[in-house]
Write an enzyme that holds these catalytic residues in place. Structure first.
Site, PDB file in Angstrom:
ATOM      1  CG  HIS A 104       6.888  65.026  39.840  1.00 38.99           C
ATOM      2  ND1 HIS A 104       5.581  65.364  40.115  1.00 38.99           N
ATOM      3  CD2 HIS A 104       7.517  65.001  41.043  1.00 38.99           C
ATOM      4  CE1 HIS A 104       5.427  65.514  41.428  1.00 38.99           C
ATOM      5  NE2 HIS A 104       6.600  65.303  42.019  1.00 38.99           N
ATOM      6  CD  GLU A 105      10.910  63.619  41.829  1.00 38.61           C
ATOM      7  OE1 GLU A 105      11.300  64.537  42.591  1.00 38.61           O
ATOM      8  OE2 GLU A 105       9.936  62.887  42.092  1.00 38.61           O
TER       9      GLU A 105
END
Lengths: 167, 423
Positions: B138-139
């Site tokens: 996600h990051e």
């Protein structure tokens, strides 16, 4: 799992005293959440504006966050709560994007959603004026993300066949 | 500190913000990453953390033209993506963490990723806690330029959803990253459907096939039904094809008729016969001669290296492509056809004049999914007119080539990954 740092194993890291984030329990903490993740824009209200002045390297980009709430003076905190219209519209927006019933009320479902573990990157950003790129016209980035048939118009038939919603 | 700040400003990471399309993206495709020295988690071993980050970067590399390489030596300011764990005020970051619960990580476009070490991060598939892999993917998506996306199934949803057993980057998220960095393209050295016979529990013989794309020493299994490659590909050729050369092959031919069922791989001037049942090359031929053998010894008149080849069951000929010529080899008489060699443009005329690969065809591929032959060259392919096409339109010449289309519009997301992340 026990975690040891020092060689003599004397400093068992007590997993219980790990610092816990402040739960979101009331309208005030909800307002801070909505501000931190961009649902209440800095430009929405002057009072909030003063709180979100451009910061230098050492201060927080988000001067408001869950630990520092206590540091606010009582007067600015009450003023923050009086931002009723902004708070309600921000709450509705959060509910909408979180696929919750859009009630505009800080209800249990909204409280639970706000207390979910989540990424710290804001949901709503100060979108600069979007310019049309050479091949794609972007009105609103989120819109493009959710409806891919436009991304490659010349192969819309292909995208049509492979769009999961269609599949 | 002044010198360091000056150096930082002078050597500011060259991060051209492409034309502003609403989000920034890197202007190069090879990105260096590193876990900041003092930024390791106290909860997972360093090997576990590195494995997870390497896998997270690889997952994005498998669906985009980007490649990622861990760089432990360059100056820190030259590292494109820096990762680190911290608690409360951490790593000189301007946004402090809030302790266990709520914010578990944050990232800066084109920059760094910080994980809140007060959170209970776990390695994949182990009990409760927050999957570090899912958070990392996600990051990394943020760093690459993706915003939060409120769509069920998207990895870019802001709230953490406990990881179902094997989360992967889905079709829409792939298109999102590709809208920033483009689709994966490139030429292939061989494309083929590999056929295998299997016995069902009831003793029946079933025939299975899988589609494979090979590029130099790597290959992907392509799942036609899912419009994507197999998760985790590409893989090195020797890993999956026992006995084939590390650098891959030029051509694959499956001679399959009532009398013969033989798979051949060609590379340079040599060829191997492949044992599909035992999934490895044959050591010797039926006369005890060892493989690899010279192509010209067993396919008289055909001399490697070849561009590509395929077997056409309709006329029981193998079509060998080399330069601008094609050699038709009759497997029944084990001889070249009298008319061979011919110009590719003669044997495979263009339906639209001028729209033709002409020479140096990368791969010829008979697809069981599409029941058609394709000729691939660079990023384009031409489909050979099939019997069904000619029934609909009798005017179409035999083996004519229909107008070209882009390979990446027919076979999706076949992406290279950096050699350092090959398993």
């Amino acid at each position: 799992e026990k975690i040891f740092h020092s060689r003599d194993h004397s400093d068992v890291v007590d997993m219980n005293n790990i610092h816990q984030a402040e739960a979101i329990t009331d309208k005030h903490t909800a307002q801070l959440f909505l501000f931190k993740y961009g649902f209440i824009r800095a430009s929405d209200s002057d009072e909030v504006q003063s709180l979100a002045e451009p910061v230098s390297d050492t201060d927080d980009i988000f001067p408001l966050n869950l630990q520092e709430a206590g540091a606010l003076s009582r007067s600015s905190r009450t003023e923050l709560q009086n931002q009723q219209p902004e708070f309600i519209s921000a709450l509705r927006e959060f509910q909408r994007v979180s696929s919750l019933p859009v009630t505009g009320v800080f209800d249990d479902a909204t409280k639970a959603a706000m207390n979910q573990p989540r990424c710290g990157v804001p949901d709503q950003e100060e979108q600069p004026e979007l310019t049309e790129s050479n091949s794609i016209s972007i009105q609103n980035h989120t819109e493009v993300m959710q409806n891919h048939n436009e991304v490659t118009p010349n192969s819309a038939d292909v995208m049509q066949n492979h769009n999961p919603a269609v599949r | 500190r002044k010198r360091h700040l000056a150096a930082l400003l002078k050597n500011r990471r060259r991060r051209d913000v492409g034309d502003w399309t609403g989000h920034m993206s890197f202007s190069k495709t090879l990105l260096k990453w590193r876990v900041i020295g003092e930024g390791y988690s106290s909860q997972l071993s360093i090997d576990e953390q590195k494995y997870i980050f390497r896998l997270g970067f690889r997952m994005w590399s498998e669906v985009s033209p980007l490649e990622f390489q861990e760089d432990l030596h360059s100056p820190l300011e030259d590292i494109d993506i820096r990762l680190g764990f911290g608690t409360g005020r951490h790593l000189g970051c301007s946004q402090r963490f809030d302790g266990a619960g709520h914010e578990f990580a944050h990232a800066w476009f084109l920059g760094d990723i910080h994980f809140d070490d007060d959170e209970h991060f776990t390695v994949p598939n182990t009990g409760s806690g927050i999957s570090l892999l899912k958070v990392a993917v996600h990051e990394i998506g943020h760093v690459l330029g993706l915003p939060h996306i409120y769509r069920a199934g998207s990895i870019m949803q802001p709230s953490y959803l406990p990881q179902d057993s094997g989360f992967e980057i889905d079709w829409m998220d792939r298109k999102s990253i590709q809208s920033l960095y483009g689709v994966c393209q490139g030429r292939f050295s061989a494309v083929f459907d590999w056929i295998r016979k299997e016995l069902t529990p009831y003793g029946e013989v079933t025939v299975r096939f899988n589609t494979y794309f090979m590029r130099d020493g790597w290959y992907w299994l392509y799942e036609n039904r899912n419009n994507r490659t197999r998760y985790g590909d590409p893989v090195a050729v020797p890993v999956g094809w026992n006995g084939l050369p590390d650098s891959g092959v030029d051509a694959y031919v499956h001679v399959w008729n009532r009398k013969t069922d033989a798979v051949y791989f060609f590379k340079g001037v040599q060829y191997w016969r492949y044992d599909s049942e035992n999934d490895r090359v044959f050591a010797n031929d039926s006369l005890g001669r060892s493989y690899p053998r010279l192509i010209s010894d067993d396919f008289p008149g055909v001399i490697g290296p070849l561009d590509t080849a395929y077997y056409d069951r309709r006329d029981a000929h193998v079509y060998f492509f080399k330069g601008s010529q094609v050699f038709r080899f009759d497997v029944r008489t084990n001889r070249l056809a009298k008319s061979s060699p011919q110009r590719i443009t003669a044997v495979f005329p263009a339906v639209v004049p001028g729209d033709h690969p002409v020479r140096n065809v990368d791969a010829s591929y008979f697809s069981y999914t599409h029941n058609s032959v394709f000729l691939l060259k660079g990023e384009r392919y031409w489909r050979v007119v099939s019997a069904r096409d000619r029934r609909r339109k009798p005017s179409l010449p035999l083996n004519a080539l229909l107008p070209h289309r882009d390979v990446d519009q027919q076979w999706f997301d076949i992406c290279d990954v950096h050699s350092s992340s090959l398993r």
